[in-house]
Design an enzyme around this catalytic site. Structure first.
Site, PDB file in Angstrom:
ATOM      1  N   LYS A 262       0.957  -1.072   0.079  1.00 59.87           N
ATOM      2  CA  LYS A 262      -0.257   0.237   0.113  1.00 59.87           C
ATOM      3  C   LYS A 262       0.772   1.162   0.073  1.00 59.87           C
ATOM      4  CE  LYS A 262      -3.519   2.549   2.855  1.00 59.87           C
ATOM      5  NZ  LYS A 262      -4.320   2.704   4.150  1.00 59.87           N
ATOM      6  N   ASP A 267      -2.594  10.219   3.791  1.00 59.01           N
ATOM      7  CA  ASP A 267      -4.087   9.668   3.951  1.00 59.01           C
ATOM      8  C   ASP A 267      -4.864  10.693   5.002  1.00 59.01           C
ATOM      9  OD1 ASP A 267      -6.609   8.694   4.216  1.00 59.01           O
ATOM     10  OD2 ASP A 267      -5.881   6.629   5.338  1.00 59.01           O
ATOM     11  N   LYS A 274     -10.407  12.601   8.185  1.00 55.92           N
ATOM     12  CA  LYS A 274      -9.999  12.240   9.600  1.00 55.92           C
ATOM     13  C   LYS A 274      -9.923  13.418  10.471  1.00 55.92           C
ATOM     14  CE  LYS A 274      -7.050   8.537   8.204  1.00 55.92           C
ATOM     15  NZ  LYS A 274      -7.365   7.381   8.653  1.00 55.92           N
ATOM     16  N   ARG A 348      -7.847  -0.590   0.811  1.00 53.95           N
ATOM     17  CA  ARG A 348      -8.315  -1.773   0.250  1.00 53.95           C
ATOM     18  C   ARG A 348      -8.802  -1.460  -1.268  1.00 53.95           C
ATOM     19  NH1 ARG A 348     -12.694  -2.154   4.650  1.00 53.95           N
ATOM     20  NH2 ARG A 348     -11.439  -1.073   5.870  1.00 53.95           N
TER      21      ARG A 348
HETATM   22  N1  BES Z   1      -4.118   4.288   6.844  1.00 57.82           N
HETATM   23  C1  BES Z   1      -5.463   4.132   7.559  1.00 57.82           C
HETATM   24  C2  BES Z   1      -5.348   2.931   8.785  1.00 57.82           C
HETATM   25  C3  BES Z   1      -4.449   3.432   9.838  1.00 57.82           C
HETATM   26  C4  BES Z   1      -4.868   3.859  11.045  1.00 57.82           C
HETATM   27  C5  BES Z   1      -3.182   3.140   9.676  1.00 57.82           C
HETATM   28  C6  BES Z   1      -4.013   4.344  12.125  1.00 57.82           C
HETATM   29  C7  BES Z   1      -2.326   3.407  10.968  1.00 57.82           C
HETATM   30  C8  BES Z   1      -2.702   4.183  11.743  1.00 57.82           C
HETATM   31  C9  BES Z   1      -6.667   3.509   6.572  1.00 57.82           C
HETATM   32  O1  BES Z   1      -6.721   3.972   5.486  1.00 57.82           O
HETATM   33  C10 BES Z   1      -8.069   3.792   7.413  1.00 57.82           C
HETATM   34  O2  BES Z   1      -8.113   5.128   7.512  1.00 57.82           O
HETATM   35  N2  BES Z   1      -8.776   2.921   7.802  1.00 57.82           N
HETATM   36  C11 BES Z   1      -9.910   3.190   8.557  1.00 57.82           C
HETATM   37  C12 BES Z   1     -10.692   2.398   7.958  1.00 57.82           C
HETATM   38  C13 BES Z   1     -12.270   2.665   8.327  1.00 57.82           C
HETATM   39  C14 BES Z   1     -12.910   3.925   7.673  1.00 57.82           C
HETATM   40  C15 BES Z   1     -13.156   1.371   7.774  1.00 57.82           C
HETATM   41  C16 BES Z   1      -9.772   3.147  10.031  1.00 57.82           C
HETATM   42  O3  BES Z   1      -9.021   2.066  10.421  1.00 57.82           O
HETATM   43  O4  BES Z   1     -10.450   3.667  10.681  1.00 57.82           O
HETATM   44 ZN    ZN Z   2      -4.886   4.547   4.598  1.00 56.94          ZN
HETATM   45 MN    MN Z   3      -7.767   5.878   5.419  1.00 57.21          MN
END
Ligand code: BES
Ligand code: ZN
Ligand code: MN
Length: 519
Positions: A262, A267, A274, A348
């Site tokens: 990835k 992000d 966020k 994903r």
């Molecule tokens: N990059 C993040 C996941 C992440 C979170 C990595 C904290 C490292 C530290 C990913 O893209 C994300 O935002 N995932 C979301 C998914 C949800 C919206 C279903 C998450 O885990 O909150």
């Molecule tokens: Zn992410």
């Molecule tokens: Mn994300």
């Protein structure tokens, strides 16, 4: 930062600013191997040291604990604990880290007694890895410290007589240098490391090896190839999207493994934005890409007889006026459609396309690495990676490789009953699971749909991808967690049945017949 390490002899001790002596602990106290000279750097070195005397001075059975003896003139002497055994790679990694953290001056020399060590190459690799990884600093790339290893034992100290130690040191340098390279990319600010710049830096490094071919796909190519998930995520950013497609093809090849990483250079969450706090460390979200490319570069530098295809979709998840919306449906590489209900579940989407591409390369196994879900960090914390696998054999090999490398992986289940969590009313699936429930699993289940039933494993490293403080050889910030476990896994894959075990306490290595595990 240490960029090289080499094997020297006792005669070269004259240049040393620090000499490091490993000790192990048993009931009697600290033991020093016979091969270590009785006098080092003007200090008498006894064969046993009293345990309570040592522990009062900080040296105990904890691997990496030290006792430092400074000299008025001449090198500083550092006793460092390996724990209770000469045959634990992790003890040597911790000892290497302490050697550079507690050692003084520019030339750190580690005395390696080969006699009680069952696999001196493994020990040498580990001590060099520990030292070089611990020496990493984002702001100290120019600093030029040296790490040297003296092999002591029978036959006596001529470098040429210790091929195994020379070989182990070489492997340690190759591994740690690539991991530090990945850490530096990940720690670099996201305004510097755009998808385009990241692709360029990867191509520069991989291009150094003649057996590696690298292609950088631009947006028009990505569009022609119909990578709708990747394009959807990239739409909200003014920075152009890229995809790196790298192949290491040695003359002799015993298996073909595809790696997918990835590569979200930042992000923000996109329109499902966020919080400020939540996006503070999101430059880390391209870790998977840096890790798989570092892994390929290590395998190529070591010349392992194994074909590796590494694919990294690179883009930025922002909320510009062309950004994908919650509710959009994206069509991916293999024709499957995904309803985007949360733009922050972007990993994903880009991995779906990249995994479908990996399938087309027809590998024996596919492994992806991603900072994919916050749920992984909740489940396993920041020192253990989440491991998903479609076959028990892959899971076991990766878990064992993780143990040997000091990167702990813990298997989580691909719960078939949770497939319903990602069902969509209007598309083949949605990118969001059930609120607050098994988020790491529903993400993995979505990825699995793009692997065409092949042997596949997924490493979710959201937690261990960053360290909030330095611990041993794991430095604060980017960790590139998973790269060393993957190298260890690939190393194991190409071992013969009589292959050298990687660690004295492990079962002998087995040859992995990956093809046999295809149904
Ligand atoms: N990059 C993040 C996941 C992440 C979170 C990595 C904290 C490292 C530290 C990913 O893209 C994300 O935002 N995932 C979301 C998914 C949800 C919206 C279903 C998450 O885990 O909150
Ligand atoms: Zn992410
Ligand atoms: Mn994300």
């Amino acid at each position: 930062m240490i960029k090289h390490a080499r094997v020297v002899t006792l005669d070269d001790l004259a240049d040393a600013t620090t000499v490091v002596i490993p000790v192990i602990f048993d009931e009697e106290g600290a033991l020093i191997a016979e091969a270590i000279p009785g006098q080092v750097a003007g200090h008498d070195v006894a064969r046993t040291l009293d345990a309570s005397w040592c522990s009062a001075r900080g040296l105990n059975a904890t691997p990496g604990s030290t006792l430092v003896r400074a000299s008025f003139a001449g090198p500083t002497l550092v006793f460092v604990s390996l724990g209770s055994s000469y045959n634990q790679a992790e003890g040597f990694r911790m000892a290497g880290a302490s050697a550079v953290q507690r050692g003084e001056g520019d030339v750190i020399v580690f005395l390696l007694p080969t006699d009680p060590i069952e696999f001196p190459d493994v020990a040498a690799q580990a001590v060099v890895e520990g030292a070089m990884l611990a020496s990493y600093g984002f702001k100290t790339t120019d600093e030029d410290r040296r790490f040297e290893v003296v092999a002591l034992g029978v036959p006596l100290p001529s470098v040429a007589d210790h091929d195994d130690v020379v070989e182990g040191v070489r492997r340690g340098v190759v591994v740690a240098d690539a991991v530090n390279w990945a850490k530096h990319l990940i720690d670099s600010p996201p305004n510097e490391i755009s998808p385009k710049e990241l692709a360029k830096r990867i191509a520069q490094r991989l291009g150094e090896n003649d057996d590696v071919q690298v292609e950088i796909w631009t947006e028009s190519k990505i569009r022609d190839e119909r990578l709708g998930g990747l394009l959807g995520v990239g739409a909200g950013s003014a920075e152009p999207t890229r995809l790196v497609y790298a192949i290491y093809q040695p003359r002799e090849s015993r298996a073909h493994v595809a790696l997918v990483g990835k590569g979200i250079t930042f992000d923000s969450g996109g329109l499902s934005i966020k919080s400020g706090e939540g996006m503070m460390a999101m430059k880390t979200d391209m870790s998977g890409a840096a890790i798989v490319m570092a892994t390929l570069s290590i395998v190529a530098a070591l010349g392992l007889p194994l074909r590796v295809t590494a694919i990294a979709p690179l883009t930025e998840n922002l909320s510009g006026d062309r950004a994908m919306r919650p509710g959009d449906v994206l069509t991916t590489r293999n024709g499957m459609t995904i309803e985007v209900l949360n733009t922050d579940a972007e990993g994903r989407l880009v991995l779906a396309d990249a995994l479908a591409l990996a399938v087309e390369a027809n590998p024996d196994a596919i492994i992806d690495v991603a900072t994919l879900t916050g749920a992984q960090a909740v489940a396993l914390g920041d020192e253990v990676g989440g491991l998903f696998a479609s076959t028990d054999e892959l899971a076991e090999l990766l878990q064992a490789a993780g143990e040997r490398s000091g990167e702990m992986l813990w298997r989580l289940p691909l719960v078939a009953r949770y497939e319903k969590h990602i069902e969509s009313d209007i598309a083949d699936m949605k990118n969001l699971g059930k609120n607050g429930k098994a988020g790491a699993i529903s993400a993995a289940l979505l990825l699995q749909r793009f692997t065409d039933g092949r042997p596949w494993a997924h490493l979710d490293i959201a937690g261990p991808g960053r360290a909030d403080a330095t611990r041993g050889y794991v430095t604060k910030g980017a960790t590139a967690f998973g790269a060393r476990a993957l190298v260890e896994f690939l190393w194991q894959v190409v071992q013969d049945d009589e292959g050298t075990p990687r660690d004295a306490d492990d079962e002998p290595a087995q040859h992995l017949d990956l093809e046999a595990s295809v149904d």
